[in-house]
Design a protein around this motif. Structure first.
Motif, PDB file in Angstrom:
ATOM      1  N   PHE A 151       0.832  -1.200   0.000  1.00  0.00           N
ATOM      2  CA  PHE A 151       0.000   0.000   0.000  1.00  0.00           C
ATOM      3  C   PHE A 151       0.869   1.253   0.000  1.00  0.00           C
ATOM      4  O   PHE A 151       0.634   2.186  -0.769  1.00  0.00           O
ATOM      5  N   VAL A 152       1.876   1.271   0.850  1.00  0.00           N
ATOM      6  CA  VAL A 152       2.784   2.419   0.959  1.00  0.00           C
ATOM      7  C   VAL A 152       3.527   2.648  -0.351  1.00  0.00           C
ATOM      8  O   VAL A 152       3.744   3.785  -0.760  1.00  0.00           O
ATOM      9  N   LEU A 153       3.894   1.554  -1.025  1.00  0.00           N
ATOM     10  CA  LEU A 153       4.642   1.654  -2.285  1.00  0.00           C
ATOM     11  C   LEU A 153       3.741   1.930  -3.479  1.00  0.00           C
ATOM     12  O   LEU A 153       4.226   2.186  -4.574  1.00  0.00           O
ATOM     13  N   LYS A 154       2.433   1.827  -3.268  1.00  0.00           N
ATOM     14  CA  LYS A 154       1.434   2.025  -4.320  1.00  0.00           C
ATOM     15  C   LYS A 154       1.628   1.026  -5.461  1.00  0.00           C
ATOM     16  O   LYS A 154       1.599   1.387  -6.636  1.00  0.00           O
ATOM     17  N   VAL A 155       1.838  -0.241  -5.083  1.00  0.00           N
ATOM     18  CA  VAL A 155       1.943  -1.330  -6.051  1.00  0.00           C
ATOM     19  C   VAL A 155       1.036  -2.471  -5.602  1.00  0.00           C
ATOM     20  O   VAL A 155       0.718  -2.594  -4.413  1.00  0.00           O
TER      21      VAL A 155
ATOM     22  N   PHE B 119      14.103   0.921  -8.729  1.00  0.00           N
ATOM     23  CA  PHE B 119      15.237   1.060  -7.818  1.00  0.00           C
ATOM     24  C   PHE B 119      14.886   1.864  -6.558  1.00  0.00           C
ATOM     25  O   PHE B 119      15.192   1.446  -5.439  1.00  0.00           O
ATOM     26  N   GLY B 120      14.246   3.007  -6.716  1.00  0.00           N
ATOM     27  CA  GLY B 120      13.924   3.855  -5.566  1.00  0.00           C
ATOM     28  C   GLY B 120      13.013   3.166  -4.572  1.00  0.00           C
ATOM     29  O   GLY B 120      13.213   3.258  -3.358  1.00  0.00           O
ATOM     30  N   LYS B 121      12.011   2.463  -5.073  1.00  0.00           N
ATOM     31  CA  LYS B 121      11.091   1.743  -4.182  1.00  0.00           C
ATOM     32  C   LYS B 121      11.785   0.560  -3.515  1.00  0.00           C
ATOM     33  O   LYS B 121      11.539   0.263  -2.354  1.00  0.00           O
TER      34      LYS B 121
ATOM     35  N   LEU C 193      16.262  -0.269   2.850  1.00  0.00           N
ATOM     36  CA  LEU C 193      16.847   0.599   3.877  1.00  0.00           C
ATOM     37  C   LEU C 193      15.820   1.027   4.921  1.00  0.00           C
ATOM     38  O   LEU C 193      16.093   0.964   6.120  1.00  0.00           O
ATOM     39  N   GLY C 194      14.650   1.456   4.474  1.00  0.00           N
ATOM     40  CA  GLY C 194      13.610   1.839   5.430  1.00  0.00           C
ATOM     41  C   GLY C 194      13.197   0.676   6.300  1.00  0.00           C
ATOM     42  O   GLY C 194      13.006   0.818   7.511  1.00  0.00           O
TER      43      GLY C 194
ATOM     44  N   ILE D 100       9.431   2.349   6.466  1.00  0.00           N
ATOM     45  CA  ILE D 100       9.559   2.276   5.011  1.00  0.00           C
ATOM     46  C   ILE D 100       8.908   3.506   4.377  1.00  0.00           C
ATOM     47  O   ILE D 100       9.473   4.140   3.492  1.00  0.00           O
ATOM     48  N   ALA D 101       7.720   3.846   4.857  1.00  0.00           N
ATOM     49  CA  ALA D 101       6.991   5.006   4.313  1.00  0.00           C
ATOM     50  C   ALA D 101       7.754   6.302   4.551  1.00  0.00           C
ATOM     51  O   ALA D 101       7.777   7.189   3.693  1.00  0.00           O
ATOM     52  N   ALA D 102       8.399   6.425   5.703  1.00  0.00           N
ATOM     53  CA  ALA D 102       9.096   7.657   6.057  1.00  0.00           C
ATOM     54  C   ALA D 102      10.481   7.771   5.416  1.00  0.00           C
ATOM     55  O   ALA D 102      11.041   8.862   5.344  1.00  0.00           O
ATOM     56  N   PHE D 103      11.030   6.651   4.940  1.00  0.00           N
ATOM     57  CA  PHE D 103      12.392   6.666   4.413  1.00  0.00           C
ATOM     58  C   PHE D 103      12.487   7.518   3.154  1.00  0.00           C
ATOM     59  O   PHE D 103      11.671   7.411   2.247  1.00  0.00           O
ATOM     60  N   GLN D 104      13.502   8.371   3.131  1.00  0.00           N
ATOM     61  CA  GLN D 104      13.790   9.171   1.940  1.00  0.00           C
ATOM     62  C   GLN D 104      15.235   8.922   1.557  1.00  0.00           C
ATOM     63  O   GLN D 104      16.133   9.136   2.351  1.00  0.00           O
ATOM     64  N   GLY D 105      15.421   8.474   0.338  1.00  0.00           N
ATOM     65  CA  GLY D 105      16.764   8.200  -0.154  1.00  0.00           C
ATOM     66  C   GLY D 105      17.546   9.472  -0.378  1.00  0.00           C
ATOM     67  O   GLY D 105      17.020  10.585  -0.282  1.00  0.00           O
TER      68      GLY D 105
END
Length: 143
Positions: free
Chosen positions: A57-61, A70-72, A78-79, A128-133
């Motif tokens: 849900f958080v990844l919208k997939v 890659f970003g997701k 990491l998140g 995971i939702a809060a993680f920003q690369g």
């Protein structure tokens, strides 16, 4: 050679995580990370699959079995590891700045919760939702 690839290879190559079971290699210009333990690799692959599934849900997939952009993927790796480390730190004190040993963290989580399926994924998914690369270096602030 791909059979021994570390599930968290991208996180390790990003120099934001380390693991005692990881061995870096390079073939021509390609770098990679292999795991020295079949059991550790299977545990990490299981953990990553659980994190991906719980974070849909958080990844919208809708399908996390296919490879993610890659970003997701980095967001999940990491998140998720940072979130798991925070959960383990609440039981033992303060959290470290980075994930210093993925294998030890996974073992610690298994011992504390009995299985990887029983981890507090609702809290891990928040991380995971809060993680920003890292942002790209060419971004200029608006003037």
């Amino acid at each position: 050679m791909d059979n021994a690839r570390c599930p968290f290879e991208k996180a390790i190559l990003s120099v934001q995580c380390t693991c005692e079971m990881a061995t870096r290699f390079s073939v021509a210009e390609q770098m990679g990370v292999e795991c020295r333990s079949d059991i550790a690799r299977n545990n990490c692959a299981t953990l990553l699959a659980f994190m991906r599934a719980r974070a849909r849900f958080v990844l919208k997939v809708t399908d996390t079995s296919a490879s993610l952009p890659f970003g997701k993927e980095m967001k999940v790796m990491l998140g998720g590891l940072i979130g798991l480390q925070r959960q383990m730190a609440t039981e033992e004190g303060a959290a470290a700045a980075g994930v210093q040993n993925i294998h030890a963290l996974v073992q610690q989580a298994q011992a504390a919760y009995g299985s990887l399926d029983a981890l507090p994924y609702q809290e891990i998914v928040k991380s995971i939702a809060a993680f920003q690369g890292k942002r790209r270096g060419n971004a200029h602030p608006s003037r």
